[in-house]
Design an enzyme around this catalytic site. Sequence first.
Site, mmCIF file in Angstrom:
data_model
loop_
_atom_site.group_PDB
_atom_site.id
_atom_site.type_symbol
_atom_site.label_atom_id
_atom_site.label_comp_id
_atom_site.label_asym_id
_atom_site.label_seq_id
_atom_site.Cartn_x
_atom_site.Cartn_y
_atom_site.Cartn_z
ATOM 1 N N LYS A 220 -10.590 -7.321 -24.631
ATOM 2 C CA LYS A 220 -10.127 -8.501 -23.884
ATOM 3 C C LYS A 220 -11.399 -9.201 -23.392
ATOM 4 O O LYS A 220 -11.987 -8.805 -22.393
ATOM 5 C CB LYS A 220 -9.256 -8.055 -22.699
ATOM 6 C CG LYS A 220 -8.247 -9.082 -22.243
ATOM 7 C CD LYS A 220 -8.828 -10.387 -21.741
ATOM 8 C CE LYS A 220 -9.394 -10.300 -20.345
ATOM 9 N NZ LYS A 220 -10.159 -11.525 -19.965
ATOM 10 N N CYS B 112 -26.811 -9.161 -15.111
ATOM 11 C CA CYS B 112 -26.389 -8.123 -14.167
ATOM 12 C C CYS B 112 -27.588 -7.397 -13.576
ATOM 13 O O CYS B 112 -27.570 -6.986 -12.429
ATOM 14 C CB CYS B 112 -25.463 -7.129 -14.865
ATOM 15 S SG CYS B 112 -26.199 -6.385 -16.312
ATOM 16 N N GLU C 60 -19.218 -0.930 -15.482
ATOM 17 C CA GLU C 60 -20.546 -1.529 -15.289
ATOM 18 C C GLU C 60 -20.349 -2.771 -14.454
ATOM 19 O O GLU C 60 -19.791 -3.769 -14.927
ATOM 20 C CB GLU C 60 -21.178 -1.874 -16.633
ATOM 21 C CG GLU C 60 -21.657 -0.634 -17.334
ATOM 22 C CD GLU C 60 -22.340 -0.916 -18.649
ATOM 23 O OE1 GLU C 60 -22.433 -2.077 -19.047
ATOM 24 O OE2 GLU C 60 -22.770 0.062 -19.272
ATOM 25 N N GLU D 50 -24.258 -10.520 -4.410
ATOM 26 C CA GLU D 50 -24.660 -10.956 -5.755
ATOM 27 C C GLU D 50 -24.323 -12.442 -5.921
ATOM 28 O O GLU D 50 -23.173 -12.837 -5.772
ATOM 29 C CB GLU D 50 -23.903 -10.137 -6.798
ATOM 30 C CG GLU D 50 -24.344 -10.450 -8.212
ATOM 31 C CD GLU D 50 -23.566 -9.679 -9.268
ATOM 32 O OE1 GLU D 50 -22.342 -9.552 -9.129
ATOM 33 O OE2 GLU D 50 -24.189 -9.235 -10.237
HETATM 34 P P1 NAD Z 1 -15.094 -10.493 -13.665
HETATM 35 O O1 NAD Z 1 -14.996 -9.172 -13.005
HETATM 36 O O2 NAD Z 1 -14.509 -11.671 -12.994
HETATM 37 O O3 NAD Z 1 -14.425 -10.449 -15.111
HETATM 38 C C1 NAD Z 1 -14.793 -9.464 -16.069
HETATM 39 C C2 NAD Z 1 -13.618 -9.248 -17.003
HETATM 40 O O4 NAD Z 1 -12.572 -8.609 -16.272
HETATM 41 C C3 NAD Z 1 -13.025 -10.546 -17.568
HETATM 42 O O5 NAD Z 1 -12.686 -10.345 -18.922
HETATM 43 C C4 NAD Z 1 -11.783 -10.734 -16.711
HETATM 44 O O6 NAD Z 1 -10.777 -11.479 -17.349
HETATM 45 C C5 NAD Z 1 -11.354 -9.301 -16.499
HETATM 46 N N1 NAD Z 1 -10.471 -9.089 -15.340
HETATM 47 C C6 NAD Z 1 -10.455 -9.756 -14.171
HETATM 48 N N2 NAD Z 1 -9.493 -9.266 -13.366
HETATM 49 C C7 NAD Z 1 -8.899 -8.245 -14.042
HETATM 50 C C8 NAD Z 1 -7.842 -7.343 -13.747
HETATM 51 N N3 NAD Z 1 -7.181 -7.386 -12.591
HETATM 52 N N4 NAD Z 1 -7.512 -6.429 -14.673
HETATM 53 C C9 NAD Z 1 -8.184 -6.351 -15.848
HETATM 54 N N5 NAD Z 1 -9.159 -7.194 -16.196
HETATM 55 C C10 NAD Z 1 -9.526 -8.132 -15.299
HETATM 56 O O7 NAD Z 1 -16.638 -10.686 -13.983
HETATM 57 P P2 NAD Z 1 -17.337 -11.978 -14.593
HETATM 58 O O8 NAD Z 1 -17.358 -13.017 -13.528
HETATM 59 O O9 NAD Z 1 -16.758 -12.265 -15.923
HETATM 60 O O10 NAD Z 1 -18.837 -11.437 -14.855
HETATM 61 C C11 NAD Z 1 -19.823 -11.384 -13.880
HETATM 62 C C12 NAD Z 1 -19.938 -9.999 -13.273
HETATM 63 O O11 NAD Z 1 -20.178 -9.033 -14.292
HETATM 64 C C13 NAD Z 1 -21.105 -9.893 -12.328
HETATM 65 O O12 NAD Z 1 -20.711 -9.183 -11.182
HETATM 66 C C14 NAD Z 1 -22.125 -9.086 -13.113
HETATM 67 O O13 NAD Z 1 -23.062 -8.356 -12.362
HETATM 68 C C15 NAD Z 1 -21.243 -8.178 -13.890
HETATM 69 N N6 NAD Z 1 -21.961 -7.630 -15.040
HETATM 70 C C16 NAD Z 1 -22.355 -6.314 -14.984
HETATM 71 C C17 NAD Z 1 -23.076 -5.764 -16.057
HETATM 72 C C18 NAD Z 1 -23.547 -4.328 -16.000
HETATM 73 O O14 NAD Z 1 -23.987 -3.825 -17.018
HETATM 74 N N7 NAD Z 1 -23.477 -3.654 -14.865
HETATM 75 C C19 NAD Z 1 -23.381 -6.551 -17.167
HETATM 76 C C20 NAD Z 1 -22.975 -7.894 -17.176
HETATM 77 C C21 NAD Z 1 -22.248 -8.420 -16.097
#
Ligand code: NAD
Length: 503
Positions: free
Chosen positions: A187, A296, A262, A395
Amino acid sequence: MDIESIRASIARDGVQHCIDGEFVPGARGETFQTLNPATNEPICEVAAGHAEDIDRAARAARRAFAPGSPWRRMKAADRAKLLHKVADLIDRHVEELAVLESLDTGQTIRQTRHVQIPRAADNFRFFADLAVRAQDGHTYPTDGFLNYTLRQPVGVAGLITPWNTPFMLETWKLAPALAAGCTAVLKPAEWSPITASKLAAIFQEADVPPGVFNVVHGFGEEAGKPLTEHPEVNVIALVGETLTGSLVMRQGADTLKRFHLELGGKSPIVVFEDADLERALDAAVFGVMSLNGQRCTASSRLIIQESIHDEFVARVAERVRAIRVGDPLDPETEVGPLIHPEHIARVLEYVQIGQNEGARLETGGTRAPGFERGNYFTPTFFTGALSSMRVAQEEVFGPFLIAVPFKTDAEALEIANGVRYGLASYLWTSHLTRAHTFAHGLEAGMVWVNSQNVRHLPTPFGGVKASGMGRDGGEYSFEFYMEHKNVAVALSNHHIPEMGKRR
Ligand code: NAD
């Protein structure tokens, strides 16, 4: 293919789900638009997935994993060949993938063409080479017994990914899952869906059996949530925000999912007075400003020794001010537009928060001048921050750096560890003992000493505290996508109590 034909072809075709090897619209026929961050105009329509689509995809993935299926019968060496084929096809389509990724995310073409897309191919090659020994276990001989362990694929993997470097991160999850022998439902993030579907097309081109890799687009609540709840899905690997990690764990509790999370970060770069300051300067700026600051592992907190503070921050400010903000498709651009109007609004809010808290805005903090449309933001640098401020704790996920001074090693460590996150950390010093002692004390999953973020694929990647749980990389990835099974074989007539036997 030139940029205009790539643009025209995606606008015409749109983005569909890929379920059981077929590109299909959503069950409810709904779509949403993905926007070009450089203009905020729609690029194309995208199928909006719901529980019905997830159900179809999860069942297809389960059928593809069934005993006797082509995927399960396939020898590991042949699985490896297929994954190499996928890698070769990624290389062949690098230009189209890089342009689409830049169009959809605002990431600069210098990053997508030369780093992100090639790294995706590397991910497949690396895990393809491990596939042949993915099932290797251990032996534990003991008196009268041979114990040996097998690693067996866990089943259907649910992968949920973010928008910052979508294609690279999706392959970073998918490659080990498939090398392990699992099947998968991805997804992708709703703000950057395009290249995930191109990956599914590459899988078709590589003749990977249908159902092995499925993509369902849509929003977190509508498509992500049912994936985390689906009984046919065994594990969930999520890359996203910390709050999403908590939600996903709760959602998956009833079906006892295994999780790899992550999550967010607020990673420190600690610069001591004895460091190679020229290199530390390059790393401090690149570590947080590259990838439009949407990284990230961004080194978003510069923790700097007081004796070198003034000169160092002046040089950082000069460099940040000179960063070339521009069209992501221009090879000269160093920072492109932020992903979405909502995201730039959030980053701008943090500029206000920093000013209200009393930090000093050295440069940036506004929409970039000269752009009438799009989410262009000037790279931002605050000094005089206290570790307790929100801009030093939360963040921001943009080209946004804050500097906090320190006097002693103990104080530096306290500041570095004084946040809820613990993903990456960067340390600059020429003092050998200090480097090791400090590295041991840092609360983080990864420490880079006198280095920017250079990944070596066999090493563990992941965070502690609110930055997540579990590790990616080499064998660490296999641990997540595999079950260990112990087989105990008696080699002699060991004692078995004779219950119920008449004497
Ligand atoms: P997000 O958490 O908003 O979304 C990530 C994914 O989760 C999306 O596909 C979203 O549709 C899905 N999602 C959201 N709510 C959900 C739910 N209730 N159930 C299941 N899926 C759901 O994150 P974002 O804004 O897309 O990305 C930015 C974040 O990702 C930042 O916090 C960043 O640090 C983190 N990130 C972490 C790493 C790592 O390796 N630690 C790498 C890249 C990004």
